[in-house]
Each structure stands twice: as C-alpha cells, then as structure tokens.
Design an enzyme around this catalytic site. Structure first.
Site, PDB file in Angstrom:
ATOM      1  N   GLY A   8      31.778  43.429  33.674  1.00 59.53           N
ATOM      2  CA  GLY A   8      33.245  43.389  33.743  1.00 59.53           C
ATOM      3  C   GLY A   8      33.867  44.331  32.723  1.00 59.53           C
ATOM      4  NE  ARG A  55      30.017  41.287  36.741  1.00 58.92           N
ATOM      5  CZ  ARG A  55      31.298  41.016  36.972  1.00 58.92           C
ATOM      6  NH1 ARG A  55      31.773  41.052  38.197  1.00 58.92           N
ATOM      7  NH2 ARG A  55      32.103  40.679  35.981  1.00 58.92           N
ATOM      8  CB  SER A  56      23.230  47.504  39.454  1.00 68.83           C
ATOM      9  OG  SER A  56      22.104  47.892  40.211  1.00 68.83           O
ATOM     10  N   GLY A 102      28.337  42.981  28.630  1.00 69.92           N
ATOM     11  CA  GLY A 102      28.085  41.573  28.358  1.00 69.92           C
ATOM     12  C   GLY A 102      26.599  41.258  28.322  1.00 69.92           C
ATOM     13  CG  ASP A 103      25.394  37.175  28.113  1.00 68.95           C
ATOM     14  OD1 ASP A 103      26.047  37.506  29.123  1.00 68.95           O
ATOM     15  OD2 ASP A 103      25.311  36.011  27.703  1.00 68.95           O
ATOM     16  CB  THR A 108      32.882  40.057  28.076  1.00 72.45           C
ATOM     17  OG1 THR A 108      33.488  39.040  28.912  1.00 72.45           O
ATOM     18  CG2 THR A 108      32.177  39.352  26.934  1.00 72.45           C
ATOM     19  CB  ILE A 109      38.514  39.487  28.691  1.00 72.49           C
ATOM     20  CG1 ILE A 109      38.149  38.880  30.037  1.00 72.49           C
ATOM     21  CG2 ILE A 109      38.929  40.925  28.821  1.00 72.49           C
ATOM     22  CD1 ILE A 109      39.369  38.676  30.950  1.00 72.49           C
ATOM     23  CG  ASP A 110      34.661  36.055  30.320  1.00 69.84           C
ATOM     24  OD1 ASP A 110      35.845  36.190  30.664  1.00 69.84           O
ATOM     25  OD2 ASP A 110      33.697  36.236  31.089  1.00 69.84           O
ATOM     26  CG  ASP A 118      31.007  34.693  27.847  1.00 62.85           C
ATOM     27  OD1 ASP A 118      30.942  35.890  27.483  1.00 62.85           O
ATOM     28  OD2 ASP A 118      30.823  34.347  29.027  1.00 62.85           O
ATOM     29  NE  ARG A 175      60.895  25.843  40.123  1.00 62.56           N
ATOM     30  CZ  ARG A 175      61.118  26.889  40.901  1.00 62.56           C
ATOM     31  NH1 ARG A 175      60.914  28.113  40.450  1.00 62.56           N
ATOM     32  NH2 ARG A 175      61.539  26.716  42.135  1.00 62.56           N
ATOM     33  N   GLY A 208      37.916  33.634  31.978  1.00 66.66           N
ATOM     34  CA  GLY A 208      36.984  33.227  30.922  1.00 66.66           C
ATOM     35  C   GLY A 208      35.665  32.708  31.464  1.00 66.66           C
ATOM     36  NE  ARG A 209      31.447  35.799  34.055  1.00 64.19           N
ATOM     37  CZ  ARG A 209      31.329  36.405  35.226  1.00 64.19           C
ATOM     38  NH1 ARG A 209      30.974  35.702  36.287  1.00 64.19           N
ATOM     39  NH2 ARG A 209      31.574  37.680  35.366  1.00 64.19           N
ATOM     40  CB  ALA A 264      50.341  25.313  26.179  1.00 61.10           C
ATOM     41  CD  GLU A 265      54.981  22.077  26.220  1.00 60.42           C
ATOM     42  OE1 GLU A 265      54.811  22.800  27.217  1.00 60.42           O
ATOM     43  OE2 GLU A 265      55.555  22.475  25.178  1.00 60.42           O
ATOM     44  NE  ARG A 301      37.600  42.833  34.379  1.00 58.97           N
ATOM     45  CZ  ARG A 301      36.906  42.418  35.442  1.00 58.97           C
ATOM     46  NH1 ARG A 301      36.618  41.145  35.582  1.00 58.97           N
ATOM     47  NH2 ARG A 301      36.490  43.265  36.338  1.00 58.97           N
TER      48      ARG A 301
HETATM   49  O1  F6P Z   1      33.598  38.351  32.760  1.00 56.75           O
HETATM   50  C1  F6P Z   1      34.891  38.845  32.859  1.00 56.75           C
HETATM   51  C2  F6P Z   1      35.613  38.226  34.027  1.00 56.75           C
HETATM   52  O2  F6P Z   1      36.902  38.803  34.105  1.00 56.75           O
HETATM   53  C3  F6P Z   1      35.694  36.710  34.030  1.00 56.75           C
HETATM   54  O3  F6P Z   1      36.678  36.206  33.169  1.00 56.75           O
HETATM   55  C4  F6P Z   1      35.960  36.419  35.480  1.00 56.75           C
HETATM   56  O4  F6P Z   1      35.512  35.138  35.850  1.00 56.75           O
HETATM   57  C5  F6P Z   1      35.124  37.488  36.172  1.00 56.75           C
HETATM   58  O5  F6P Z   1      34.932  38.534  35.240  1.00 56.75           O
HETATM   59  C6  F6P Z   1      35.773  38.047  37.407  1.00 56.75           C
HETATM   60  O6  F6P Z   1      34.840  38.870  38.011  1.00 56.75           O
HETATM   61  P1  F6P Z   1      35.219  39.938  39.125  1.00 56.75           P
HETATM   62  O7  F6P Z   1      35.976  41.041  38.450  1.00 56.75           O
HETATM   63  O8  F6P Z   1      33.910  40.372  39.659  1.00 56.75           O
HETATM   64  O9  F6P Z   1      36.080  39.222  40.111  1.00 56.75           O
END
Ligand code: F6P
Length: 320
Positions: A11, A72-73, A102-103, A126-128, A130, A163, A171-172, A187-188, A253
């Site tokens: 990603g 992603r291959s 990422g990992d 990675t934005i996650d 993680d 509202r 964030g997966r 946030a609440e 992203r």
């Molecule tokens: O790992 C980064 C991420 O943006 C996750 O937060 C999200 O779940 C996933 O990739 C989305 O993947 P794709 O871009 O393949 O839809």
C-alpha cells in the site's frame, strides 16, 4: 560500481517519495550506483528497472503516493519468478536492495534473500502503523492530518444540522489511526479491534448529554471492527439523533507528505543505506522511544504488533 536499487511495495503511503530521494542521494554519496525499480515486486520480475539519474528524484519530495508506483505481487511467491527477478538485478550489477513498504513486502524480500543472497534493508511505510518493533511507519502523520481535516469538516455539518456522524477510518486490523483520531478530534465514541465495546454503556453515558442540550455526536470506527453500518443504525434508533455514516476510504492514503513524514523519511533512508553499507543483510529500520535502530526481519515479521498503552487508556472510556 556496486548497484543499489530502491523500490516501494504494498500500500502506498506519503513519505515514500522523500525516502526514495534520500536513499538515492545518500547511496550515491557513498559510491553506489543507484537504481529505481518501478511497480514494486511486479516490476522487479518484469525488469522495470532504471538507473537513477540525478534528475529522477528532484522535485518529488512534496508529492504524495510513490513516483515508483507500487503493487502487491502474487507471482513473487513462486521461485521461478523470483529467479527471473534475480536475473534482472544481476544483469545490472545490483547487489543491494532498499524496500520501502510493509511487513508483507519485507517477508517477500527475506525469501528472496534466502534464495539468492541479495541483502536488503526495509523502511517501514504504511498508514496502518502496524509494523512490529517500530513506533512509527512513514505515512502515518500525513494520513492522520488528512483524517483530522475531514473530521473537522464533518463536525461543522454535524453541529449545524444536529446530527451524529460515524466516521470509518482505515488501518486494517489495527486501531491506531482510529484511536489517535478519536483522541485528537474529541470524538464521543471510538470502536477499535483492540478494545471491547459496550453499546448499552455508551447509550447510558450519552443519553443524558443529549437530553441536556448536546446536539451532535462524532463516532470514530476502525475498519477492522466492521461496525460502521451497524453503529450508525444503532445511534439513529437508540439515541434518537439522526445519524450518517462517512467512510473516508482511500483519501487517507493521499496528500503531500507532512514535515514529520519528510524528516522521518530522510532519517530512515540514511539508516537503511548505512545498514547495507555495514554489510547487514535482512534488517528493518525502526524508530523506538525516540531513537533510530535496526531489527532483524524475523523479529519484525514474527511477533504481534503491540498496542500503545497510552492510547488504549485514553480510548477505553470512549468505547463504553
Ligand atoms: O495497508 C494500507 C491500507 O490502506 C489499509 O488501511 C487498508 O485496509 C488497505 O490498505 C486497502 O487496500 P487496497 O488499497 O488494496 O484497497
């Protein structure tokens, strides 16, 4: 001249371009011939590799995404395709790799190392946020600022139109983006995979506030909970306030890398080139408690991601 190639994989994340730029420039200053691999692992297999001339990385530092593109291959899991990738590197005299991703990408390069002994250094991006062993991954700060801007805008309309808004963030399986957003946007409600939630208690907590004049609500939900729709209906039906769902999606992203992401990218890049220059083979660059260091891939890939205890403490009251 020894060839050192740089690629982005998995990603995309803001900060990848500054990391590419600094890796190229620092590698060149140490006497390497830098190469760029386009399209990630797929490009390595298909030979989409070019020498990095100085102008290839100028004017990219402020750009979001990755100028090298990413992928992603599945093919890379097969030995024959990895062999094809190795032959492409060998032809160009590339003996070292930097992978920004990422990992999953790090694990793929680790397999590649075991087949062909091409050392690599990994830069976490990675934005996650993680990846185990590092407090910070490139792209996180930019994503959080992007989310903050959007939640601030949503609060304007929520407040104006009385509202509730449920905002689902990426964030997966990791709730880092959601928890940080919940804390920094006031946030609440916050639902994340790391915390058990209790809707009855949330209802009991918020009903008196709504009866006493609160006219809007913001709930931040991590995509890993898969609760966006359900929570929106629950708020609407149970708390008696009109509710809407906003899924922020891939907007998170994109965007120009923040100062933090540019600076972290430059430091990760220097650390990665230095690691390879010292003769290390399969290390990931990490940032822990304010210091940069390296961890062997096995320690990064094989352990679960620890949860930030401070964030958990701050968000627990928002999940019940
Ligand atoms: O790992 C980064 C991420 O943006 C996750 O937060 C999200 O779940 C996933 O990739 C989305 O993947 P794709 O871009 O393949 O839809």
């Amino acid at each position: 001249m020894e060839g050192l190639a740089i690629m982005t994989s998995g990603g995309d994340a803001a900060g990848m371009n500054p990391a590419v730029k600094y890796s190229v420039e620092y590698a060149r200053s140490l006497g390497y011939k830098p190469y760029l691999i386009y399209d990630g692992l797929r490009g390595m297999i298909d030979g989409n590799i070019k020498e990095a001339k100085p102008d290839a990385v100028s004017g990219i530092i402020h750009r979001g995404g990755t100028i090298l593109r990413s992928s992603r291959s599945k093919r890379f899991f097969e030995y024959d395709y990895r062999k094809q990738a190795y032959d492409n590197l060998k032809k160009l005299g590339i003996t070292k790799l930097i992978v920004i991703g990422g990992d999953g990408s790090f694990r793929a390069l680790n397999d590649f190392y075991h087949d062909f002994k091409v050392p690599f250094a990994g830069i976490p991006a990675t934005i996650d946020n993680d990846i185990n062993g590092t407090d910070y991954c490139l792209g996180v700060d930019t994503a959080l600022n992007m989310i903050r801007g959007n939640v601030d805008s949503i609060r304007d309309t929520a407040n104006s139109f009385s509202r509730a808004f449920v905002v689902e963030v990426m964030g997966r399986d990791c709730g880092y983006l959601a928890m940080t957003t919940a804390v920094t946007s006031g946030a609440e409600i916050c639902l994340v995979p790391e915390l058990e939630y209790d809707l009855d208690r949330i209802g009991n907590r918020l009903r008196p506030e709504l009866e006493n004049g609160r006219n809007f609500l913001i709930a931040i939900v991590a995509e890993g909970c898969n609760m966006g729709d359900y929570l929106t209906r629950w708020i609407n039906d149970t708390l008696n306030i009109e509710a809407r769902l906003t899924i922020l999606g891939h907007i998170q992203r994109g965007g120009s890398p923040t100062v933090r992401d540019r600076l972290m990218a430059s430091k990760f890049a220097v650390a990665a080139v230095d690691s390879l220059h010292r003769g290390e083979t399969c290390n990931i660059m990490v940032y822990r408690s304010g210091d940069f260091g390296t961890l062997p891939i096995n320690r990064v890939a094989d352990s679960p991601t620890p949860v930030d205890p401070d964030l958990i403490r701050l968000c627990k009251p928002l999940s019940r």
